[in-house]
Scaffold this motif. Structure first.
Motif, short mmCIF file in Angstrom:
data_model
loop_
_atom_site.label_atom_id
_atom_site.label_comp_id
_atom_site.label_asym_id
_atom_site.label_seq_id
_atom_site.Cartn_x
_atom_site.Cartn_y
_atom_site.Cartn_z
N UNK A 111 0.84 -1.20 0.00
CA UNK A 111 0.00 0.00 0.00
C UNK A 111 0.87 1.25 0.00
N UNK A 112 1.92 1.24 0.79
CA UNK A 112 2.82 2.39 0.86
C UNK A 112 3.44 2.68 -0.51
N UNK A 113 3.87 1.64 -1.18
CA UNK A 113 4.49 1.78 -2.50
C UNK A 113 3.48 2.34 -3.50
N UNK A 114 2.25 1.82 -3.47
CA UNK A 114 1.23 2.29 -4.39
C UNK A 114 0.90 3.75 -4.19
N UNK A 115 0.80 4.17 -2.93
CA UNK A 115 0.48 5.57 -2.62
C UNK A 115 1.59 6.50 -3.11
N UNK A 116 2.82 6.16 -2.79
CA UNK A 116 3.92 7.05 -3.16
C UNK A 116 4.12 7.08 -4.67
N UNK A 117 3.98 5.94 -5.34
CA UNK A 117 4.15 5.92 -6.79
C UNK A 117 3.12 6.80 -7.49
N UNK A 118 1.87 6.79 -6.99
CA UNK A 118 0.83 7.63 -7.58
C UNK A 118 1.17 9.11 -7.41
N UNK A 119 1.72 9.48 -6.27
CA UNK A 119 2.08 10.88 -6.04
C UNK A 119 3.26 11.27 -6.92
N UNK A 120 4.28 10.40 -6.99
CA UNK A 120 5.46 10.68 -7.81
C UNK A 120 5.08 10.85 -9.28
N UNK A 121 4.11 10.06 -9.73
CA UNK A 121 3.68 10.11 -11.13
C UNK A 121 2.96 11.40 -11.48
#
Length: 567
Positions: free
Chosen positions: A145-155
């Motif tokens: 979940x942490x990875x998914x959240x941060x990847x969406x923000x970075x994108x």
């Protein structure tokens, strides 16, 4: 004696129990199973990974010497046979076996045990509302979940975030999004204060005001009705408004994963949570359980409570490891200690809030002080506000909450109280509590001692107080029956007197002592100063002069300002 121990769960408690037992009983075999691919990580660090303060996700899985806690690590260095992506589907207590399914292949295996440890943790509470499963709605429950959240923000796909819930994780995520990424952040809370159940209303209001100053928008007393979007989240609908957003964080608490225990006939609370004794043993003497899936004893109320804390899980893991090896070790219970860092300020607490004490059927009161966290003459000092909760009659201290600019100082005071709360300290114990002193660290009369002294004065009937929120209500709803008496020096009070000449009255402490001032005797008098010290002494003099209905403002104007009171 060599035994086979099976551990279900490999995040916090499971690895601690497995490794502790293996160190004491190296000839025994330990098999640790977990349904996820990533194991043994610090879940409380997820908001700091999202914020960028922790640069790599793997850091949450590493030891202090930067070794990844992988299955190979546990096998080669700890002697623990660790199997990931393996879900335990059943426990057969009679046969003393567990049924495990390897999720990628579907292959099932029956594994025997001499002793079993259930460390299944907890799952995010899922709101029963339309749209909760839309893409872009996240719970903060594991590293994926942490990875998914941060990847969406970075994108660059996220401009506005709506966070449902203002508990520890919800607020930390709000800070992460607003501080590091500069996103528009809305926090939706069904209760009328942030950190509900954990913090006092006054200190929660202080923290909320600080976060609002940093750009976080709060919607208090709002209930989420639906999440909407065309293929992905686009808006949150509450009973009061619509919030357009690109991501939703649902952080409304967790529920214990106790279904395995329930299915095999172990004693489980009707409200959720496995029942264990002080040795962390379940109703089956061959099965232990701990961490976020169990209930623990509240050492203040003596009642069972649910307290999902990673630090507690680690301590319980060692206790279980001892008992697996035949060493009688106990986990007596908790008082419930916590802390959270919010931008430049920090909150912390231990024991009961005033509302919590009353829910537990205790007759209690609270008082609050705001004072420097260092010696008043030391240049590098900051404001700290503490609130103590006390039982009437017995004068037993039930809890402490704190808020301040220097988080380490706040947590130090709370930890001091947490250490002695299990032993039922009284106000007198805290008044005389020995604290290390040097001007860069504390005042000669430590703020904890001073707080207890104020509580003693209230308990003895020497004075009455109002807190900042109560004072705000008095000010807003005054019908002419309240007299505001500012006992600060003229230069300190002149701005307020000039702004409110009919409502704000200034007689200095010296003038009050001298007497002869035109102070009405038929109104409730609220005395205030900068921090509360002068107003308390002024109250005593007014009482000696025959005034009956007099109280003073806890924390003074300093506390009122931090709480965001606007006049």
């Amino acid at each position: 004696m060599s035994e086979q121990v099976v551990v279900i769960g490999a995040v916090a408690l499971g690895p601690k129990a497995a490794c502790r037992f293996k160190r004491i009983s190296p000839d025994s075999k330990v098999i640790m199973l977990d349904r996820d691919k990533r194991i043994s990580y610090g879940g409380c660090g997820i908001p700091f990974y999202v914020s960028g303060e922790v640069s790599e996700l793997k850091a949450l899985q590493e030891t202090s010497f930067h070794t990844l806690r992988s299955p190979e690590y546990f096998k080669e260095l700890k002697g623990v046979d660790t199997r990931v992506e393996t879900e335990v589907t059943a426990i057969d207590r009679k046969a003393k076996t567990v049924t495990a399914r390897h999720l990628p292949t579907g292959k099932e295996e029956t594994i025997p045990y001499d002793k079993l440890v259930i460390a299944t943790g907890a799952s995010p509470r899922k709101l029963p509302i339309p749209g909760i499963d839309l893409p872009g709605v996240h719970a903060v429950n594991n590293l994926d979940a942490a990875e998914g959240i941060k990847n969406a923000v970075i994108a660059g796909n996220v401009g506005t975030v709506a966070i449902i819930g203002s508990g520890f994780i919800g607020l930390e995520m709000a800070v992460a999004f607003a501080d590091m990424w500069g996103l528009e952040v809305h926090v939706i809370e069904i209760f009328d204060q942030i950190l509900p159940g954990a913090n006092s209303p006054v200190l929660s209001r202080m923290a909320q005001k600080h976060m609002e100053e940093k750009g976080v928008v709060f919607h208090m007393g709002d209930q989420v009705k639906a999440i909407e979007g065309d293929g992905k989240v686009q808006r949150v609908i509450t009973d009061k408004l619509t919030i357009d957003c690109d991501m939703v964080i649902a952080s409304v608490g967790v529920i214990p994963n106790d279904q395995l225990a329930k299915d095999c006939g172990l004693e489980v609370s009707e409200r959720g949570g496995i029942i264990v004794d002080e040795h962390m043993c379940t109703s089956d003497p061959n099965i232990f359980a701990g961490g976020d899936c169990v209930l623990v004893k509240n050492l203040i109320t003596k009642q069972p409570m649910f307290l999902p804390m990673g630090s507690m899980a680690n301590r319980q893991g060692r206790v279980i490891g001892d008992n697996l090896a035949g060493i009688k070790s106990s986990f007596k219970g908790v008082v419930g200690s916590w802390c959270v860092h919010l931008f430049e300020m920090s909150c912390s607490g231990t024991g009961l809030t005033l509302a919590g004490a009353k829910r537990a059927g205790l007759d209690a009161f609270s008082v609050q002080v705001t004072a420097p966290d260092r010696a008043h003459f030391y240049p590098e000092r900051g404001a700290m506000s503490l609130e103590i909760v006390v039982e009437n009659g017995t004068r037993r201290v039930l809890g402490l909450q704190g808020y301040g600019v220097n988080g380490d100082a706040v947590v130090a005071k709370v930890n001091s109280m947490a250490a002695i709360l299990p032993y039922s300290p009284t106000i007198l114990d805290i008044s005389n509590l020995e604290m290390a002193y040097s001007p860069p660290f504390a005042s000669a009369m430590d703020i904890l001692n001073a707080l207890a002294n104020v509580a003693d004065n209230v308990a003895q009937g020497r004075c009455k107080t109002v807190n900042a929120l109560e004072f705000g209500d008095l000010w807003a709803n005054d019908k002419g029956d309240t007299y505001i008496l500012d006992c600060r020096d003229k230069i300190e009070a002149e701005d307020m007197v000039a702004k409110f000449p009919e409502r704000w009255h200034n007689f200095t402490q010296k003038q009050i002592i001298a007497g002869g001032n035109p102070i009405p005797t038929d109104k409730r008098i609220v005395v205030l100063c900068s921090s509360g010290a002068r107003s308390y002494e002024s109250l005593l003099h007014l009482t000696q002069l025959g005034f009956k209905d007099v109280c003073f403002l806890e924390g003074g104007m300093a506390g009122a300002e931090v709480a965001g009171l606007e006049f």
